[in-house]
Design a protein around this motif. Structure first.
Motif, PDB file in Angstrom:
ATOM      1  N   ARG A  46       0.712  -1.180   0.074  1.00  0.00           N
ATOM      2  CA  ARG A  46       0.032  -0.053  -0.387  1.00  0.00           C
ATOM      3  C   ARG A  46       1.189   1.417  -0.092  1.00  0.00           C
ATOM      4  O   ARG A  46       2.186   1.158   0.679  1.00  0.00           O
ATOM      5  CB  ARG A  46      -1.341  -0.260   1.441  1.00  0.00           C
ATOM      6  CG  ARG A  46      -1.973  -0.862   1.020  1.00  0.00           C
ATOM      7  CD  ARG A  46      -3.044  -0.557   2.079  1.00  0.00           C
ATOM      8  NE  ARG A  46      -4.026  -1.589   1.645  1.00  0.00           N
ATOM      9  CZ  ARG A  46      -5.663  -1.162   1.215  1.00  0.00           C
ATOM     10  NH1 ARG A  46      -5.081  -0.684   0.497  1.00  0.00           N
ATOM     11  NH2 ARG A  46      -6.346  -2.166   1.788  1.00  0.00           N
ATOM     12  N   GLY A  47       0.338   2.338  -0.543  1.00  0.00           N
ATOM     13  CA  GLY A  47       1.241   3.632  -1.018  1.00  0.00           C
ATOM     14  C   GLY A  47       1.988   3.845  -1.605  1.00  0.00           C
ATOM     15  O   GLY A  47       2.622   3.485  -1.622  1.00  0.00           O
ATOM     16  N   GLY A  48       2.184   4.847  -2.209  1.00  0.00           N
ATOM     17  CA  GLY A  48       2.530   5.793  -3.234  1.00  0.00           C
ATOM     18  C   GLY A  48       3.480   5.046  -4.712  1.00  0.00           C
ATOM     19  O   GLY A  48       2.278   4.105  -4.933  1.00  0.00           O
ATOM     20  N   TRP A  49       4.587   4.318  -3.920  1.00  0.00           N
ATOM     21  CA  TRP A  49       5.367   3.469  -5.540  1.00  0.00           C
ATOM     22  C   TRP A  49       5.199   2.384  -4.894  1.00  0.00           C
ATOM     23  O   TRP A  49       5.152   1.461  -5.796  1.00  0.00           O
ATOM     24  CB  TRP A  49       6.923   3.944  -5.224  1.00  0.00           C
ATOM     25  CG  TRP A  49       7.114   3.392  -4.225  1.00  0.00           C
ATOM     26  CD1 TRP A  49       7.506   4.106  -3.211  1.00  0.00           C
ATOM     27  CD2 TRP A  49       8.049   2.335  -4.183  1.00  0.00           C
ATOM     28  NE1 TRP A  49       8.751   2.876  -1.840  1.00  0.00           N
ATOM     29  CE2 TRP A  49       7.980   2.686  -2.369  1.00  0.00           C
ATOM     30  CE3 TRP A  49       8.089   0.537  -4.737  1.00  0.00           C
ATOM     31  CZ2 TRP A  49       9.404   0.580  -1.852  1.00  0.00           C
ATOM     32  CZ3 TRP A  49       8.588  -0.278  -4.222  1.00  0.00           C
ATOM     33  CH2 TRP A  49       8.921   0.057  -3.233  1.00  0.00           C
ATOM     34  N   LYS A  50       5.142   1.786  -3.948  1.00  0.00           N
ATOM     35  CA  LYS A  50       4.215  -0.071  -3.506  1.00  0.00           C
ATOM     36  C   LYS A  50       3.114  -0.308  -4.617  1.00  0.00           C
ATOM     37  O   LYS A  50       3.004  -0.864  -5.174  1.00  0.00           O
ATOM     38  CB  LYS A  50       4.198  -0.149  -1.919  1.00  0.00           C
ATOM     39  CG  LYS A  50       5.639   0.002  -1.477  1.00  0.00           C
ATOM     40  CD  LYS A  50       4.960  -0.531  -0.493  1.00  0.00           C
ATOM     41  CE  LYS A  50       6.551   0.257   0.746  1.00  0.00           C
ATOM     42  NZ  LYS A  50       5.745  -0.324   2.052  1.00  0.00           N
ATOM     43  N   GLU A  51       2.177   0.216  -4.635  1.00  0.00           N
ATOM     44  CA  GLU A  51       0.751   0.360  -5.016  1.00  0.00           C
ATOM     45  C   GLU A  51       1.158   0.496  -6.845  1.00  0.00           C
ATOM     46  O   GLU A  51       0.631  -0.620  -7.964  1.00  0.00           O
ATOM     47  CB  GLU A  51      -0.408   2.128  -4.542  1.00  0.00           C
ATOM     48  CG  GLU A  51      -0.758   0.874  -3.756  1.00  0.00           C
ATOM     49  CD  GLU A  51      -2.049   1.911  -3.546  1.00  0.00           C
ATOM     50  OE1 GLU A  51      -2.890   2.815  -3.994  1.00  0.00           O
ATOM     51  OE2 GLU A  51      -2.295   2.178  -2.040  1.00  0.00           O
ATOM     52  N   ASP A  52       1.758   1.332  -6.952  1.00  0.00           N
ATOM     53  CA  ASP A  52       2.488   1.983  -8.748  1.00  0.00           C
ATOM     54  C   ASP A  52       2.730   0.513  -9.030  1.00  0.00           C
ATOM     55  O   ASP A  52       2.622  -0.446 -10.063  1.00  0.00           O
ATOM     56  CB  ASP A  52       2.918   2.925  -9.411  1.00  0.00           C
ATOM     57  CG  ASP A  52       2.608   4.605  -8.408  1.00  0.00           C
ATOM     58  OD1 ASP A  52       1.176   3.711  -8.789  1.00  0.00           O
ATOM     59  OD2 ASP A  52       3.217   5.123  -8.257  1.00  0.00           O
ATOM     60  N   THR A 106      -1.403   6.577 -11.608  1.00  0.00           N
ATOM     61  CA  THR A 106      -0.379   7.430 -10.661  1.00  0.00           C
ATOM     62  C   THR A 106      -1.330   8.811 -10.315  1.00  0.00           C
ATOM     63  O   THR A 106      -1.067   8.712  -9.513  1.00  0.00           O
ATOM     64  CB  THR A 106       0.938   7.532 -10.961  1.00  0.00           C
ATOM     65  OG1 THR A 106       1.737   6.022 -11.248  1.00  0.00           O
ATOM     66  CG2 THR A 106       1.709   8.492 -10.356  1.00  0.00           C
ATOM     67  N   ARG A 109      -4.464   7.571  -8.588  1.00  0.00           N
ATOM     68  CA  ARG A 109      -4.417   7.574  -7.290  1.00  0.00           C
ATOM     69  C   ARG A 109      -3.596   8.775  -6.035  1.00  0.00           C
ATOM     70  O   ARG A 109      -4.000   9.025  -5.585  1.00  0.00           O
ATOM     71  CB  ARG A 109      -3.066   6.870  -6.958  1.00  0.00           C
ATOM     72  CG  ARG A 109      -2.153   5.984  -5.595  1.00  0.00           C
ATOM     73  CD  ARG A 109      -1.535   5.558  -6.137  1.00  0.00           C
ATOM     74  NE  ARG A 109      -0.226   5.999  -6.322  1.00  0.00           N
ATOM     75  CZ  ARG A 109       0.860   6.964  -5.880  1.00  0.00           C
ATOM     76  NH1 ARG A 109       0.604   7.699  -5.228  1.00  0.00           N
ATOM     77  NH2 ARG A 109       1.828   7.488  -6.882  1.00  0.00           N
ATOM     78  N   GLN A 110      -2.479   9.901  -6.423  1.00  0.00           N
ATOM     79  CA  GLN A 110      -2.512  10.980  -6.075  1.00  0.00           C
ATOM     80  C   GLN A 110      -3.613  11.945  -5.608  1.00  0.00           C
ATOM     81  O   GLN A 110      -3.794  12.566  -4.552  1.00  0.00           O
ATOM     82  CB  GLN A 110      -1.551  11.586  -6.701  1.00  0.00           C
ATOM     83  CG  GLN A 110       0.190  10.937  -6.569  1.00  0.00           C
ATOM     84  CD  GLN A 110       0.787  11.748  -7.685  1.00  0.00           C
ATOM     85  OE1 GLN A 110       1.008  12.662  -8.856  1.00  0.00           O
ATOM     86  NE2 GLN A 110       2.240  11.225  -7.646  1.00  0.00           N
ATOM     87  N   TYR A 115      -7.506   1.941  -5.590  1.00  0.00           N
ATOM     88  CA  TYR A 115      -6.818   1.362  -6.198  1.00  0.00           C
ATOM     89  C   TYR A 115      -7.535   0.623  -7.649  1.00  0.00           C
ATOM     90  O   TYR A 115      -7.169   0.511  -8.789  1.00  0.00           O
ATOM     91  CB  TYR A 115      -5.154   1.195  -5.952  1.00  0.00           C
ATOM     92  CG  TYR A 115      -6.279  -0.467  -5.487  1.00  0.00           C
ATOM     93  CD1 TYR A 115      -6.265  -1.681  -5.713  1.00  0.00           C
ATOM     94  CD2 TYR A 115      -6.111  -0.698  -3.617  1.00  0.00           C
ATOM     95  CE1 TYR A 115      -6.967  -2.855  -5.127  1.00  0.00           C
ATOM     96  CE2 TYR A 115      -6.682  -1.309  -3.219  1.00  0.00           C
ATOM     97  CZ  TYR A 115      -6.277  -2.743  -3.245  1.00  0.00           C
ATOM     98  OH  TYR A 115      -6.863  -3.574  -2.794  1.00  0.00           O
TER      99      TYR A 115
END
Length: 142
Positions: A46-52, A106, A109-110, A115
């Motif tokens: 979860r969160g930021g680059w991990k979800e990307d 991205t 998400r931001q 997701y």
């Protein structure tokens, strides 16, 4: 009186191919969403680059699933090219929609979009472009 029978839509090879593409695309989308949920919702990426990153992994694995369905079912009546060549052409064709889906994911998400609906929107927008690219470049002459 002349025979005025109307051909069934399913008798059209293009309509049948589009139908198979929609079924295979829906199946691939389901695989994508299940993988994404598994990576984010279950494994905790979860969160930021991990979800990307989870999104990219889910996209690639579902793309390989989609390639197999397209090669062996959607464009089943076509001559087969070597597997490596087909995969190369397939990935070249999806590069544009993958880039667009990744950027959209991205950005949304931001903006705080969950997701799963985020991924569904990207899948829907890419579907039409993908069919045209597959028909024209990946499985051409099939």
């Amino acid at each position: 009186m002349p025979n005025m029978t109307v051909p069934k839509l399913t008798e059209s090879p293009l309509i049948a191919k589009i139908g198979r593409f929609l079924v295979s695309g829906g199946s691939s989308a389901l695989v994508n969403l299940l993988l994404l949920h598994g990576l984010v919702g279950v494994m905790g990426l979860r969160g930021g680059w991990k979800e990307d990153l989870a999104n990219l992994v889910a996209i690639e694995l579902s793309a390989l699933f989609q390639f197999a369905l397209c090669r062996h079912w959607v464009w089943r009546n076509a001559p087969q090219v070597p597997l490596w060549r087909g995969l190369f052409a397939f990935h070249g064709a999806i590069a544009m929609t993958l880039t667009g889906r990744t950027l959209l994911f991205t950005l949304l998400r931001q903006a705080g979009i969950h997701y799963l609906p985020n991924a569904v929107l990207g899948i829907a927008l890419a579907a039409i472009a993908n069919f045209l690219l597959y028909e024209r470049f990946v499985f051409k002459g099939r």
